[in-house]
Design a protein around this motif. Sequence first.
Motif, mmCIF file in Angstrom:
data_model
loop_
_atom_site.group_PDB
_atom_site.id
_atom_site.type_symbol
_atom_site.label_atom_id
_atom_site.label_comp_id
_atom_site.label_asym_id
_atom_site.label_seq_id
_atom_site.Cartn_x
_atom_site.Cartn_y
_atom_site.Cartn_z
ATOM 1 N N SER A 165 0.815 -1.227 0.000
ATOM 2 C CA SER A 165 0.000 0.000 0.000
ATOM 3 C C SER A 165 0.847 1.274 0.000
ATOM 4 O O SER A 165 2.033 1.239 0.329
ATOM 5 N N TRP B 11 1.416 5.762 0.703
ATOM 6 C CA TRP B 11 1.561 6.620 1.876
ATOM 7 C C TRP B 11 0.426 7.616 2.076
ATOM 8 O O TRP B 11 0.370 8.283 3.109
ATOM 9 N N LYS C 253 2.968 -5.051 3.210
ATOM 10 C CA LYS C 253 3.995 -4.018 3.316
ATOM 11 C C LYS C 253 3.353 -2.645 3.220
ATOM 12 O O LYS C 253 2.805 -2.284 2.176
ATOM 13 N N GLU D 297 7.024 2.737 3.091
ATOM 14 C CA GLU D 297 8.177 3.036 3.969
ATOM 15 C C GLU D 297 8.126 4.483 4.454
ATOM 16 O O GLU D 297 8.795 4.855 5.418
ATOM 17 N N GLY E 237 8.851 -4.900 -1.321
ATOM 18 C CA GLY E 237 7.713 -4.988 -2.243
ATOM 19 C C GLY E 237 8.012 -5.971 -3.358
ATOM 20 O O GLY E 237 7.196 -6.832 -3.701
ATOM 21 N N PHE F 294 -2.275 -4.477 -4.869
ATOM 22 C CA PHE F 294 -1.353 -3.332 -4.811
ATOM 23 C C PHE F 294 -2.118 -2.028 -5.001
ATOM 24 O O PHE F 294 -2.964 -1.913 -5.893
ATOM 25 N N GLY G 157 -0.935 2.051 -5.515
ATOM 26 C CA GLY G 157 0.199 2.961 -5.611
ATOM 27 C C GLY G 157 0.287 3.572 -6.997
ATOM 28 O O GLY G 157 -0.727 3.673 -7.703
ATOM 29 N N GLY G 158 1.476 3.958 -7.386
ATOM 30 C CA GLY G 158 1.661 4.646 -8.657
ATOM 31 C C GLY G 158 1.542 3.704 -9.853
ATOM 32 O O GLY G 158 1.786 2.491 -9.735
ATOM 33 N N THR H 100 4.840 1.863 -10.729
ATOM 34 C CA THR H 100 5.122 0.730 -9.832
ATOM 35 C C THR H 100 4.199 -0.437 -10.183
ATOM 36 O O THR H 100 4.636 -1.597 -10.180
ATOM 37 N N LEU I 262 -4.274 2.190 -9.186
ATOM 38 C CA LEU I 262 -3.149 3.051 -9.566
ATOM 39 C C LEU I 262 -3.523 4.536 -9.595
ATOM 40 O O LEU I 262 -4.487 4.956 -8.983
ATOM 41 N N CYS J 54 -5.955 9.955 -4.188
ATOM 42 C CA CYS J 54 -6.016 9.537 -5.597
ATOM 43 C C CYS J 54 -7.318 9.986 -6.247
ATOM 44 O O CYS J 54 -7.411 10.062 -7.467
ATOM 45 N N GLU K 36 -0.095 12.930 -13.566
ATOM 46 C CA GLU K 36 -0.536 13.015 -12.171
ATOM 47 C C GLU K 36 0.484 13.823 -11.361
ATOM 48 O O GLU K 36 1.669 13.518 -11.355
ATOM 49 N N PHE L 125 -14.816 -0.863 -6.226
ATOM 50 C CA PHE L 125 -13.981 0.338 -6.317
ATOM 51 C C PHE L 125 -12.770 0.053 -7.201
ATOM 52 O O PHE L 125 -12.105 -0.969 -7.051
HETATM 53 P P1 NAD Z 1 4.382 4.023 -5.037
HETATM 54 O O1 NAD Z 1 3.966 3.251 -6.233
HETATM 55 O O2 NAD Z 1 5.668 4.735 -5.063
HETATM 56 O O3 NAD Z 1 4.448 3.073 -3.747
HETATM 57 C C1 NAD Z 1 3.351 2.296 -3.340
HETATM 58 C C2 NAD Z 1 3.874 1.082 -2.585
HETATM 59 O O4 NAD Z 1 4.604 0.262 -3.493
HETATM 60 C C3 NAD Z 1 4.841 1.438 -1.454
HETATM 61 O O5 NAD Z 1 4.616 0.572 -0.370
HETATM 62 C C4 NAD Z 1 6.192 1.186 -2.090
HETATM 63 O O6 NAD Z 1 7.209 0.883 -1.169
HETATM 64 C C5 NAD Z 1 5.879 -0.029 -2.957
HETATM 65 N N1 NAD Z 1 6.815 -0.245 -4.063
HETATM 66 C C6 NAD Z 1 7.629 0.655 -4.675
HETATM 67 N N2 NAD Z 1 8.363 0.050 -5.624
HETATM 68 C C7 NAD Z 1 7.989 -1.248 -5.634
HETATM 69 C C8 NAD Z 1 8.372 -2.374 -6.410
HETATM 70 N N3 NAD Z 1 9.301 -2.297 -7.361
HETATM 71 N N4 NAD Z 1 7.768 -3.554 -6.177
HETATM 72 C C9 NAD Z 1 6.810 -3.661 -5.225
HETATM 73 N N5 NAD Z 1 6.407 -2.636 -4.446
HETATM 74 C C10 NAD Z 1 6.996 -1.440 -4.646
HETATM 75 O O7 NAD Z 1 3.178 4.996 -4.716
HETATM 76 P P2 NAD Z 1 3.115 6.118 -3.596
HETATM 77 O O8 NAD Z 1 3.969 7.243 -4.020
HETATM 78 O O9 NAD Z 1 3.322 5.473 -2.269
HETATM 79 O O10 NAD Z 1 1.580 6.526 -3.664
HETATM 80 C C11 NAD Z 1 1.072 7.507 -4.524
HETATM 81 C C12 NAD Z 1 0.402 6.863 -5.720
HETATM 82 O O11 NAD Z 1 -0.603 5.962 -5.296
HETATM 83 C C13 NAD Z 1 -0.298 7.883 -6.596
HETATM 84 O O12 NAD Z 1 -0.032 7.573 -7.943
HETATM 85 C C14 NAD Z 1 -1.770 7.656 -6.286
HETATM 86 O O13 NAD Z 1 -2.646 8.033 -7.304
HETATM 87 C C15 NAD Z 1 -1.790 6.200 -6.058
HETATM 88 N N6 NAD Z 1 -2.964 5.813 -5.289
HETATM 89 C C16 NAD Z 1 -3.970 5.138 -5.920
HETATM 90 C C17 NAD Z 1 -5.112 4.787 -5.222
HETATM 91 C C18 NAD Z 1 -6.230 4.025 -5.882
HETATM 92 O O14 NAD Z 1 -7.095 3.530 -5.172
HETATM 93 N N7 NAD Z 1 -6.269 3.904 -7.196
HETATM 94 C C19 NAD Z 1 -5.229 5.119 -3.868
HETATM 95 C C20 NAD Z 1 -4.188 5.830 -3.268
HETATM 96 C C21 NAD Z 1 -3.053 6.160 -3.980
#
Ligand code: NAD
Length: 480
Positions: free
Chosen positions: A147, A149, A173, A176, A210, A224, A226-227, A230, A249, A282, A384, A450
Amino acid sequence: MEKILNYIDGKLIEPASQKYLDNFEPALGTVYSQIPDSDATDVELAAISASKAFRSWSNTPKEKRSAILYRISELILENLEELALAESRDNGKPVSLAKKVDIPRAAHNFRFYSTAIIHFASESHSMEGGVINYTLRKPIGIAGCISPWNLPLYLFSWKIAPALAAGNCVVAKPSEITPMSAFLLSKICIKAGLPPGVLNIVHGLGHKVGSAISSHPNIPIISFTGGTKTGETIAKIAAPMFKKLSLELGGKNPNIIFADCNYEKMLDTTIKSSFANQGQICLCGSRIFVERPIYERFKKDFVEATKKLKVGDPKADTTNQGALVSQVHHEKVLSYIELAKTEGGKILAGGLPLDLSHEGLNGWFLQPTIIEGLPYNCRTNQEEIFGPVVTIMPFDQEEEVLMYANSTQYGLASTIWTQDLSRAHRMADQIHAGIVWINTWLLRDLRTPFGGVKNSGVGREGGFEALTFFTEPKNVCIQF
Ligand code: NAD
């Protein structure tokens, strides 16, 4: 200085490497705790402990699993103050927001899935000739939950709760950048009597922890958030291993305002949908399209209301906006403001970092920023930014604004403001997004699926959909 520990096999333990990373407090710009710099060795330990626990947990009666998850939700609420403060210190968000939204919602996630699993049913189909087909839904094994931050415990629990409710064990996880509330959750799980190994939380960096989770051969299911980049990296590893994947994402959500809207409600909500959590949700609407007859009025009122937002100490009740999550992120958001200027954007409000060092706050603050005058297809309007930065632009026609709205690679959420019922439905039908809000924002029944379309992700979380994701169907066909 407090040391965060991993939660493996029911115990709080140090990382195998014995190494730690600094955990910064964004409002102060200083280190306030240490986080395990774990690696594949810790993930391996977690996977072994999860696999040891799986047989017993998956065979534990649903009512008993439900009772433990419900107890976790109660303990989250009992520890609301401590958790909210932890989230604020990790993330920079106002404590009041964490108290009102993040932590109650994390408790709600556990409560929701503790009851949902009791009502989760599978299907049966009868055929002519004395045939019945029924579908067994079995827990899969070990789920990997990763997840981000921005809404730390809220999003972490949104994955863990359905995975556990469905009878899986979990290796999770948190980000960080915001590890503290997940650490406090591990203490809560111990207190609630969650059996050892059922949930394991491994702290550390994405490319170490991760990636060890996504590539682990005994973790067949990955959820997952995140971005988008990723998500792509994870998909490249997980897809050839035929893992079940849910990817939530990034987004670049349109907020479409028609002249016939309920103006006061729209303005009030648009302030929130633009800048809540420093614009780091997001689902925030970062591209605001306004029908021309009310464009100038909206511009004036929106700029005025934005300038009134109090940016400052996250611990103060009067603060509307805290600090951005990290120095790196602060620099990234500022670089987009610079980009917007080179693309011809005019800054109507904000645009600058805020120096609050005179208040002892040496962290990463930014004035909420409004930009106008940019074409819909420039980088500022396509990529974004994920900060307190929005663009505004006028439109004349429905088709025109639909084209703007649908022009990005993303399709997470959208908001429409109009009193015209037919137009609302027409727009909802045509917008490429997983969620369409009409005359509201961020409101959601947890039973609904969702997730996003296009590069905003694949798979759906929420409701029974998540329980379906975290189980595997087995169809049985019997002729009698
Ligand atoms: P991120 O992708 O940098 O990190 C997310 C998680 O992935 C963290 O725990 C990170 O340590 C882990 N990670 C990073 N590299 C990895 C790898 N190579 N393999 C596996 N895990 C890895 O995202 P962020 O900066 O923490 O969060 C912001 C992003 O999350 C924005 O793009 C936002 O739009 C998105 N987001 C999406 C939603 C949704 O529901 N669609 C919700 C919240 C945030």
